[in-house]
Design an enzyme around this catalytic site. Structure first.
Site, PDB file in Angstrom:
ATOM      1  N   ASP A  62       0.885  -1.169   0.000  1.00  0.00           N
ATOM      2  CA  ASP A  62       0.000   0.000   0.000  1.00  0.00           C
ATOM      3  C   ASP A  62       0.917   1.212   0.000  1.00  0.00           C
ATOM      4  O   ASP A  62       1.741   1.379   0.902  1.00  0.00           O
ATOM      5  CB  ASP A  62      -0.890  -0.016   1.255  1.00  0.00           C
ATOM      6  CG  ASP A  62      -1.890   1.134   1.239  1.00  0.00           C
ATOM      7  OD1 ASP A  62      -1.531   2.233   0.751  1.00  0.00           O
ATOM      8  OD2 ASP A  62      -3.014   0.940   1.720  1.00  0.00           O
ATOM      9  N   LYS A 122      13.469   6.862  -6.248  1.00  0.00           N
ATOM     10  CA  LYS A 122      14.745   6.974  -5.529  1.00  0.00           C
ATOM     11  C   LYS A 122      15.308   5.591  -5.194  1.00  0.00           C
ATOM     12  O   LYS A 122      16.502   5.354  -5.276  1.00  0.00           O
ATOM     13  CB  LYS A 122      14.549   7.772  -4.228  1.00  0.00           C
ATOM     14  CG  LYS A 122      14.988   9.228  -4.379  1.00  0.00           C
ATOM     15  CD  LYS A 122      14.836   9.986  -3.066  1.00  0.00           C
ATOM     16  CE  LYS A 122      15.726   9.467  -1.950  1.00  0.00           C
ATOM     17  NZ  LYS A 122      17.161   9.603  -2.221  1.00  0.00           N
ATOM     18  N   SER A 140       1.396  10.813 -15.197  1.00  0.00           N
ATOM     19  CA  SER A 140       0.967  12.108 -14.702  1.00  0.00           C
ATOM     20  C   SER A 140      -0.465  12.277 -15.181  1.00  0.00           C
ATOM     21  O   SER A 140      -1.324  11.421 -14.925  1.00  0.00           O
ATOM     22  CB  SER A 140       1.910  13.189 -15.250  1.00  0.00           C
ATOM     23  OG  SER A 140       1.449  14.459 -14.960  1.00  0.00           O
ATOM     24  N   TYR A 154      -5.163  17.287  -6.196  1.00  0.00           N
ATOM     25  CA  TYR A 154      -4.800  16.345  -7.268  1.00  0.00           C
ATOM     26  C   TYR A 154      -3.786  17.015  -8.197  1.00  0.00           C
ATOM     27  O   TYR A 154      -2.749  16.443  -8.535  1.00  0.00           O
ATOM     28  CB  TYR A 154      -6.058  15.925  -8.034  1.00  0.00           C
ATOM     29  CG  TYR A 154      -5.795  14.986  -9.200  1.00  0.00           C
ATOM     30  CD1 TYR A 154      -5.408  13.662  -8.979  1.00  0.00           C
ATOM     31  CD2 TYR A 154      -5.928  15.411 -10.524  1.00  0.00           C
ATOM     32  CE1 TYR A 154      -5.166  12.798 -10.044  1.00  0.00           C
ATOM     33  CE2 TYR A 154      -5.690  14.553 -11.590  1.00  0.00           C
ATOM     34  CZ  TYR A 154      -5.311  13.245 -11.346  1.00  0.00           C
ATOM     35  OH  TYR A 154      -5.068  12.390 -12.399  1.00  0.00           O
ATOM     36  N   LYS A 158       0.101  16.193  -9.237  1.00  0.00           N
ATOM     37  CA  LYS A 158       0.536  15.937 -10.626  1.00  0.00           C
ATOM     38  C   LYS A 158       1.556  16.974 -11.095  1.00  0.00           C
ATOM     39  O   LYS A 158       2.533  16.635 -11.747  1.00  0.00           O
ATOM     40  CB  LYS A 158      -0.686  15.912 -11.565  1.00  0.00           C
ATOM     41  CG  LYS A 158      -1.642  14.750 -11.313  1.00  0.00           C
ATOM     42  CD  LYS A 158      -0.984  13.397 -11.548  1.00  0.00           C
ATOM     43  CE  LYS A 158      -1.941  12.236 -11.359  1.00  0.00           C
ATOM     44  NZ  LYS A 158      -1.298  10.923 -11.512  1.00  0.00           N
TER      45      LYS A 158
HETATM   46  N1  LIG Z   1      -8.410   7.519 -16.025  1.00  0.00           N
HETATM   47  C1  LIG Z   1      -8.201   8.773 -16.278  1.00  0.00           C
HETATM   48  O1  LIG Z   1      -9.058   9.486 -16.820  1.00  0.00           O
HETATM   49  C2  LIG Z   1      -6.864   9.377 -15.960  1.00  0.00           C
HETATM   50  C3  LIG Z   1      -6.519  10.585 -16.579  1.00  0.00           C
HETATM   51  C4  LIG Z   1      -5.292  11.158 -16.312  1.00  0.00           C
HETATM   52  C5  LIG Z   1      -4.437  10.540 -15.427  1.00  0.00           C
HETATM   53  N2  LIG Z   1      -4.799   9.372 -14.830  1.00  0.00           N
HETATM   54  C6  LIG Z   1      -3.848   8.783 -13.891  1.00  0.00           C
HETATM   55  O2  LIG Z   1      -3.608   7.447 -14.240  1.00  0.00           O
HETATM   56  C7  LIG Z   1      -3.204   6.716 -13.082  1.00  0.00           C
HETATM   57  C8  LIG Z   1      -3.954   5.392 -13.076  1.00  0.00           C
HETATM   58  O3  LIG Z   1      -5.329   5.629 -12.902  1.00  0.00           O
HETATM   59  P1  LIG Z   1      -6.434   4.737 -13.610  1.00  0.00           P
HETATM   60  O4  LIG Z   1      -7.150   5.601 -14.554  1.00  0.00           O
HETATM   61  O5  LIG Z   1      -5.837   3.467 -14.100  1.00  0.00           O
HETATM   62  O6  LIG Z   1      -7.410   4.498 -12.360  1.00  0.00           O
HETATM   63  P2  LIG Z   1      -7.889   3.189 -11.587  1.00  0.00           P
HETATM   64  O7  LIG Z   1      -8.527   2.240 -12.532  1.00  0.00           O
HETATM   65  O8  LIG Z   1      -8.699   3.710 -10.464  1.00  0.00           O
HETATM   66  O9  LIG Z   1      -6.536   2.526 -11.039  1.00  0.00           O
HETATM   67  C9  LIG Z   1      -5.846   3.115  -9.982  1.00  0.00           C
HETATM   68  C10 LIG Z   1      -4.795   2.153  -9.450  1.00  0.00           C
HETATM   69  O10 LIG Z   1      -4.076   2.806  -8.394  1.00  0.00           O
HETATM   70  C11 LIG Z   1      -4.000   1.899  -7.294  1.00  0.00           C
HETATM   71  N3  LIG Z   1      -3.857   2.602  -6.013  1.00  0.00           N
HETATM   72  C12 LIG Z   1      -4.537   3.685  -5.562  1.00  0.00           C
HETATM   73  N4  LIG Z   1      -4.161   4.007  -4.313  1.00  0.00           N
HETATM   74  C13 LIG Z   1      -3.190   3.098  -3.968  1.00  0.00           C
HETATM   75  C14 LIG Z   1      -2.406   2.883  -2.807  1.00  0.00           C
HETATM   76  N5  LIG Z   1      -2.526   3.644  -1.700  1.00  0.00           N
HETATM   77  N6  LIG Z   1      -1.510   1.866  -2.808  1.00  0.00           N
HETATM   78  C15 LIG Z   1      -1.367   1.071  -3.888  1.00  0.00           C
HETATM   79  N7  LIG Z   1      -2.093   1.213  -5.018  1.00  0.00           N
HETATM   80  C16 LIG Z   1      -2.998   2.207  -5.048  1.00  0.00           C
HETATM   81  C17 LIG Z   1      -5.301   1.129  -7.355  1.00  0.00           C
HETATM   82  O11 LIG Z   1      -5.241  -0.038  -6.558  1.00  0.00           O
HETATM   83  P3  LIG Z   1      -6.583  -0.844  -6.123  1.00  0.00           P
HETATM   84  O12 LIG Z   1      -6.975  -1.673  -7.326  1.00  0.00           O
HETATM   85  O13 LIG Z   1      -6.142  -1.650  -4.962  1.00  0.00           O
HETATM   86  O14 LIG Z   1      -7.636   0.179  -5.787  1.00  0.00           O
HETATM   87  C18 LIG Z   1      -5.377   0.870  -8.847  1.00  0.00           C
HETATM   88  O15 LIG Z   1      -4.558  -0.212  -9.205  1.00  0.00           O
HETATM   89  C19 LIG Z   1      -3.468   7.628 -11.889  1.00  0.00           C
HETATM   90  O16 LIG Z   1      -2.254   8.198 -11.446  1.00  0.00           O
HETATM   91  C20 LIG Z   1      -4.351   8.721 -12.463  1.00  0.00           C
HETATM   92  O17 LIG Z   1      -4.169   9.964 -11.799  1.00  0.00           O
HETATM   93  C21 LIG Z   1      -5.975   8.794 -15.071  1.00  0.00           C
END
Ligand SMILES: NC(=O)c1ccc[n+]([C@@H]2O[C@H](COP(=O)([O-])OP(=O)(O)OC[C@H]3O[C@@H](n4cnc5c(N)ncnc54)[C@H](OP(=O)(O)O)[C@@H]3O)[C@@H](O)[C@H]2O)c1
Length: 287
Positions: A62, A122, A140, A154, A158
């Site tokens: 985590d 790091k 990002s 947020y 980023k």
């Molecule tokens: N989707 C979009 O529209 C979008 C746009 C721009 C940027 N992003 C960025 O893309 C990245 C991935 O997001 P996603 O769209 O793939 O969303 P997602 O489907 O919600 O996946 C998020 C992932 O992050 C993990 N996570 C969150 N908190 C955590 C913690 N404390 N420890 C370990 N793992 C953790 C989640 O684990 P669990 O499965 O255990 O919850 C999941 O695997 C993020 O950084 C987000 O800001 C997304």
């Protein structure tokens, strides 16, 4: 001896249990690469452990437990012997007006989206430096270059990451280490479902851009137009490029928004040329 880049690579991935990270993990495993997944919910990858018993390795982590990050990265390198790519894909959005957010929520957002990837990076750097090769890919967002009201923390996470990884890229460019910031627009993942929406909400902000943003979101005005499989494919592709870009914009929404905001910023900066020069010790008024 300079180590040459192998065709089949080993990736260390956070956020491998959902969305972009999961799609990248699936494609990499299908293509024969090795993946070490750092996830807080290992059960979500159970089906893949059965399917890829030798190429998928899962370590439970985590990211808010920051003291466990460096030991986990160390275990990953010891297990794999060598890791070629670090993909920081874990993250989520904290939503609400800045004034509405409590300190715990702010701290968890910054820890997960900014501090954890910095600590992971790091911890991986000494190994990449020793290997004389390694590619750090950080997810990002378009939100690392533009902002929306109701997502201040947020964006802080980023924009903070953008600054960290851009500076890092300069530090490690002669050490064989590459850095790429991935800047997606709205991608169809669990991102919206996993967003943390602050409570209680202050009435005054319902009349500001914060209220407008929530109403537009509810009306579907920010559709998730991005395909997570295509995003993952492009991330994997950029890892194969000899001179990858520092920033990879993904999605027509992200491209449009980043260009618009960058042009606005450039224009606003240019308008300040005279004022900026006026504070120099040796100020020469050219007019
Ligand atoms: N989707 C979009 O529209 C979008 C746009 C721009 C940027 N992003 C960025 O893309 C990245 C991935 O997001 P996603 O769209 O793939 O969303 P997602 O489907 O919600 O996946 C998020 C992932 O992050 C993990 N996570 C969150 N908190 C955590 C913690 N404390 N420890 C370990 N793992 C953790 C989640 O684990 P669990 O499965 O255990 O919850 C999941 O695997 C993020 O950084 C987000 O800001 C997304």
């Amino acid at each position: 001896m300079t180590v040459s880049t192998p065709l089949l690579k080993t990736w260390l991935i956070t956020g491998a249990s959902s969305g972009i990270g999961l799609n990248a993990t699936k494609q990499l495993l299908q293509d024969g690469h090795k993946v070490i997944a750092l996830v807080r919910s290992p059960q979500k990858l159970q089906a893949f452990t059965d399917q890829y018993p030798t190429t998928l390795n899962i370590l439970k982590l985590d990211l808010t437990q920051t003291e466990k990050i460096a030991p986990s990265v160390e275990r990953a390198f010891q297990h794999a012997g060598r890791i070629d790519v670090l993909l920081n894909a874990a993250g989520y959005a904290l939503v609400g007006a800045a004034e509405e957010l409590n300190e715990n929520a702010i701290s968890t957002q910054i820890t997960t989206n900014l501090l954890a990837p910095i600590y992971l990076t790091k911890a991986a750097l000494p190994y990449f430096r020793e290997q004389k090769t390694g590619h750090i890919l950080h997810i990002s967002s378009e939100g690392g270059q533009i902002t929306y009201p109701s997502a201040s923390i947020y964006h802080a996470s980023k924009w903070g990451a953008e600054g960290f990884f851009e500076a890092l890229a300069k530090e490690v460019q002669n050490l064989g280490i590459k850095v790429t910031l991935i800047e997606p627009g709205r991608i169809k993942t669990e991102f919206d479902n996993n967003a943390v929406i602050t409570e209680p909400q202050l009435d005054d902000y319902r009349k500001t851009t914060v209220g407008t943003y929530f109403r537009l979101l509810a009306m579907g005005r920010f559709p998730m137009i991005g395909d997570p499989a295509k995003v993952a494919q492009m991330i994997i592709k950029v890892s194969t490029v000899t001179n990858p870009p520092l920033r990879l914009i993904l999605g027509s929404d992200s491209y449009k928004n980043i260009i618009r905001e960058t042009e606005n910023r450039l224009q606003a900066a240019k308008e300040q040329q005279k004022t900026a020069k006026s504070t120099d010790i040796k100020f020469i008024d050219e007019n």
